[in-house]
Design a protein around this motif. Structure first.
Motif, mmCIF file in Angstrom:
data_model
loop_
_atom_site.group_PDB
_atom_site.id
_atom_site.type_symbol
_atom_site.label_atom_id
_atom_site.label_comp_id
_atom_site.label_asym_id
_atom_site.label_seq_id
_atom_site.Cartn_x
_atom_site.Cartn_y
_atom_site.Cartn_z
ATOM 1 N N UNK A 181 -34.393 -14.187 -9.175
ATOM 2 C CA UNK A 181 -33.717 -15.463 -9.091
ATOM 3 C C UNK A 181 -32.241 -15.342 -9.426
ATOM 4 N N UNK A 182 -31.587 -16.500 -9.522
ATOM 5 C CA UNK A 182 -30.178 -16.589 -9.906
ATOM 6 C C UNK A 182 -30.091 -16.805 -11.415
ATOM 7 N N UNK A 183 -29.142 -16.137 -12.061
ATOM 8 C CA UNK A 183 -28.875 -16.432 -13.475
ATOM 9 C C UNK A 183 -27.513 -15.898 -13.873
ATOM 10 N N UNK A 184 -27.012 -16.394 -14.999
ATOM 11 C CA UNK A 184 -25.785 -15.870 -15.580
ATOM 12 C C UNK A 184 -26.092 -14.528 -16.233
ATOM 13 N N UNK A 185 -25.042 -13.769 -16.563
ATOM 14 C CA UNK A 185 -25.231 -12.437 -17.155
ATOM 15 C C UNK A 185 -24.050 -12.143 -18.076
ATOM 16 N N UNK B 211 -28.923 -20.201 -17.793
ATOM 17 C CA UNK B 211 -29.420 -20.852 -16.580
ATOM 18 C C UNK B 211 -30.320 -19.879 -15.809
ATOM 19 N N UNK B 212 -31.432 -20.383 -15.335
ATOM 20 C CA UNK B 212 -32.397 -19.547 -14.599
ATOM 21 C C UNK B 212 -32.940 -20.348 -13.426
ATOM 22 N N UNK B 213 -32.714 -19.846 -12.198
ATOM 23 C CA UNK B 213 -33.174 -20.512 -10.976
ATOM 24 C C UNK B 213 -33.912 -19.475 -10.121
ATOM 25 N N UNK B 214 -35.230 -19.323 -10.322
ATOM 26 C CA UNK B 214 -35.989 -18.323 -9.553
ATOM 27 C C UNK B 214 -36.236 -18.774 -8.117
#
Length: 200
Positions: A150-154, A141-144
C-alpha cells in the motif's frame, strides 16, 4: 416435483430460473466477502495484522505515464497511477490531474518488487506499525491496495523520493510518499477507488 417445476417453468418461462440463480449468486457473494476479510499469509512485503486480501479493479490501460497524458483516458471519479520506472505518482479525478508526487517503490534487487496491475484501495488507517522480517516501522498514514502492499509515509527514508536508487534502497514493495504528499493522499483517497501500478 418434476411436474410442479415443469408447470412453473411453462407458466413463468425464464423468470422461473431467476430466483434460484439470484439465490446462488447471493450465497457466493456472501462467502467471498467473508473470505476477503481473512488474514493474508506472510509474504516478503510489509506485513500487518489481519491484512485484507487484494481487491482487484477492472483492467485499465494507462499509456506511458507522463504529466501530459496520465489522466487523459481516465473515467474513474478518483484514480491513483504509480509509475515504477519514473518513481512518480499522479492522482486523477476523471480527466483532470489533481496531484502529483515523487515516490519510492520496492527494492527490485532484493526481490521486493511493487506489484503491477489494477487494484482497489482497501482501507485508510492512521498510526500503524508495519512489521516484517527484521523491521518494525511506525507510519502516520496507511492506505493498502493489495493486501500487504500500500501507500504510506516513511520518516526513516534518507534517499530522495523519486531517486533511481530505489532498486537497491527502496521499500519492501509498498509505495512510499513524502509526508506532506501522504497526508494529502490520505485525505483525498477513498476505499474502493482504483489504483494502477505500471512499469512505464
Amino acid at each position: 416435483m418434476r411436474q410442479s417445476w415443469a408447470r412453473l417453468a411453462a407458466r413463468y418461462g425464464w423468470r422461473a430460473y431467476a430466483l434460484p440463480t439470484l439465490l446462488a449468486v447471493t450465497v457466493l457473494a456472501v462467502v467471498q466477502n467473508g473470505s476477503a476479510s481473512a488474514t493474508d499469509s506472510a509474504r516478503p512485503g510489509d506485513r500487518r495484522a489481519a491484512a485484507p486480501r487484494p481487491s482487484i479493479a477492472p483492467p485499465l490501460t494507462v499509456r506511458r505515464a507522463t504529466d501530459q497524458n496520465v489522466c487523459a483516458d481516465n473515467e474513474y471519479a478518483k484514480l491513483a497511477v504509480v509509475s515504477v520506472s519514473r518513481q512518480y505518482a499522479w492522482m486523477c479525478e476523471k480527466h483532470r490531474q489533481v496531484f502529483a508526487t515523487p515516490v519510492t517503490t520496492g527494492a527490485t534487487v532484493h526481490n521486493y518488487d511493487t506489484p503491477l496491475g489494477s487494484w482497489r484501495v482497501q482501507a485508510r488507517e492512521r498510526d500503524r506499525d508495519l512489521v516484517g522480517p527484521g523491521y518494525r516501522d511506525h507510519v502516520r498514514y496507511w492506505v493498502p491496495f493489495n493486501g500487504d502492499f500500500g501507500f504510506h509515509d516513511a520518516a526513516w527514508q534518507t534517499m530522495a523520493f523519486g531517486s533511481p536508487d530505489y532498486v537497491t534502497g527502496g521499500s519492501h514493495g509498498c509505495v512510499h510518499l513524502p509526508m506532506p504528499a501522504m497526508a494529502w493522499f490520505y485525505g483525498w483517497s477513498r476505499v474502493d477507488q482504483t489504483v494502477v501500478t505500471v512499469e512505464a
